[in-house]
Motif scaffolding. Structure first.
Motif, PDB file in Angstrom:
ATOM      1  N   SER A 263      -1.791 -21.301 -26.053  1.00  0.00           N
ATOM      2  CA  SER A 263      -1.576 -19.749 -25.957  1.00  0.00           C
ATOM      3  C   SER A 263      -0.376 -19.652 -25.492  1.00  0.00           C
ATOM      4  CB  SER A 263      -2.609 -19.157 -25.149  1.00  0.00           C
ATOM      5  OG  SER A 263      -2.835 -19.706 -23.993  1.00  0.00           O
ATOM      6  N   VAL A 264       0.206 -18.441 -25.134  1.00  0.00           N
ATOM      7  CA  VAL A 264       1.440 -18.278 -24.388  1.00  0.00           C
ATOM      8  C   VAL A 264       1.338 -18.526 -22.975  1.00  0.00           C
ATOM      9  CG1 VAL A 264       3.206 -16.498 -23.560  1.00  0.00           C
ATOM     10  CG2 VAL A 264       2.480 -16.687 -26.098  1.00  0.00           C
ATOM     11  N   PRO A 265       0.268 -18.270 -22.280  1.00  0.00           N
ATOM     12  CA  PRO A 265       0.197 -18.676 -20.696  1.00  0.00           C
ATOM     13  C   PRO A 265      -0.077 -20.259 -20.696  1.00  0.00           C
ATOM     14  CG  PRO A 265      -1.224 -16.701 -21.218  1.00  0.00           C
ATOM     15  CD  PRO A 265      -0.718 -17.220 -22.653  1.00  0.00           C
ATOM     16  N   GLN A 266      -0.717 -20.686 -21.653  1.00  0.00           N
ATOM     17  CA  GLN A 266      -0.851 -22.137 -21.508  1.00  0.00           C
ATOM     18  C   GLN A 266       0.516 -22.831 -21.561  1.00  0.00           C
ATOM     19  OE1 GLN A 266      -3.715 -22.675 -24.271  1.00  0.00           O
ATOM     20  NE2 GLN A 266      -5.339 -23.012 -22.999  1.00  0.00           N
ATOM     21  N   LEU A 267       1.347 -22.424 -22.591  1.00  0.00           N
ATOM     22  CA  LEU A 267       2.558 -22.885 -22.969  1.00  0.00           C
ATOM     23  C   LEU A 267       3.623 -22.557 -21.751  1.00  0.00           C
ATOM     24  CD1 LEU A 267       4.080 -24.266 -25.552  1.00  0.00           C
ATOM     25  CD2 LEU A 267       4.908 -22.185 -25.928  1.00  0.00           C
ATOM     26  N   ALA A 268       3.470 -21.557 -20.968  1.00  0.00           N
ATOM     27  CA  ALA A 268       4.312 -21.289 -19.884  1.00  0.00           C
ATOM     28  C   ALA A 268       3.957 -22.428 -18.632  1.00  0.00           C
ATOM     29  CB  ALA A 268       4.090 -20.021 -19.195  1.00  0.00           C
ATOM     30  N   ALA A 269       2.514 -22.588 -18.515  1.00  0.00           N
ATOM     31  CA  ALA A 269       2.117 -23.395 -17.582  1.00  0.00           C
ATOM     32  C   ALA A 269       2.393 -24.971 -17.562  1.00  0.00           C
ATOM     33  CB  ALA A 269       0.421 -23.137 -17.536  1.00  0.00           C
ATOM     34  N   LEU A 270       2.500 -25.053 -18.776  1.00  0.00           N
ATOM     35  CA  LEU A 270       2.864 -26.726 -19.200  1.00  0.00           C
ATOM     36  C   LEU A 270       4.556 -26.898 -18.626  1.00  0.00           C
ATOM     37  CD1 LEU A 270       1.290 -27.297 -22.611  1.00  0.00           C
ATOM     38  CD2 LEU A 270       0.815 -28.390 -20.526  1.00  0.00           C
TER      39      LEU A 270
END
Length: 279
Positions: A263-270
């Protein structure tokens, strides 16, 4: 010949002849004309050679007899379409300059290998990370690849980047996840979305995601370039830059995924994940 050319030709011939030749107007004029003709011919040939050498990227030196000397080695590296530097490549583990930008052994190469392992470790549940057949060479692999590349010298310091690409599969579809890390010292922007737009020169619709106290630029919808669908970008306080990208398609020979792995939040966290913070 005009008067100046005649005088120069006579002076050159007289200076190189011992004892001076007998004074003969006809002979002297003939010698002067031949001397001037040879000089023009040499410079014309050197001019043509310089054009050819400039195009091919070789360094050359003209010797007094008009011949062109080319160093036995490769000589200074000329820039290519990717903007390669004229500086010698960094020294490899064998103590000699590398053949090109890519490290094929040594600590930089090992960093690329390490990054690949970290990328594989974050593939989410429900997806697999297929491997290339063991019989394939590193150059033939497409499912799991890694590279360490010299980017540029900044203030006398070599700046490197590391990129790992991992195929991710679900059902019949195969996409990919890419992580690219640039060492501290790189000249990339600090603003989140400006930084995100630097990834591979691609553009798209960017939004800022907050991860804890940090701001991460995420391109949530790519523009006309369809190589990848989404990517995030973060610049650590020490200057290390991390890009994390994902796409539903690995290549044209395989069916695409029906959904993106993160997801977009997961991509940012990575992008802020310490596993990708290479130092």
């Amino acid at each position: 010949m005009n008067e100046e050319e005649l005088r120069e030709g006579l002076r050159s011939e007289m200076a190189g002849t011992t004892p001076p030749p007998p004074l003969s107007t006809t002979a002297a004029l003939g010698v002067a004309r031949r001397t001037q003709f040879r000089r023009r011919a040499v410079w014309a040939s050197l001019g043509s050679a310089a054009v050819v050498l400039a195009v091919t990227g070789f360094a050359a030196v003209a010797t007094p007899d008009g011949l062109v000397y080319q160093p036995a080695g490769q000589g200074p590296l000329a820039p290519d379409a990717s903007g390669d530097t004229k500086e010698p490549w960094p020294t490899g583990p064998n103590g000699q300059p590398q053949e090109d930008r890519t490290a094929r052994a040594g600590s930089k190469y090992d960093q690329g290998v390490h990054l690949l392992g970290e990328v594989v470790s974050v593939v989410p549940a429900g997806f697999t990370a297929p491997e290339d057949p063991p019989s394939q060479s590193a150059e033939q692999r497409t499912l799991r690849t890694h590279q360490a590349q010299f980017e540029e010298k900044v203030n006398g310091v070599d700046v490197w980047s590391y990129m790992s690409s991992v195929a991710v599969a679900q059902g019949e579809g195969t996409g990919r996840v890419i992580v690219e890390v640039h060492e501290a010292g790189n000249p990339m922007p600090t603003e989140s979305c400006d930084l995100a737009q630097k990834f591979w020169g691609m553009r798209g619709e960017c939004q800022v995601e907050t991860v804890g106290a940090t701001r991460v630029g995420v391109v949530v919808r790519a523009g006309s370039d369809d190589r990848l669908d989404q990517w995030s970008a973060y610049r650590h306080p020490d200057g290390v830059v991390v890009f994390v990208a994902q796409g539903v398609r690995l290549d044209e020979s395989r069916p695409a995924l029906t959904k993106l792995p993160f997801s977009v939040p997961q991509l940012a966290a990575l992008a802020v994940d310490e596993r990708f913070h290479l130092k």
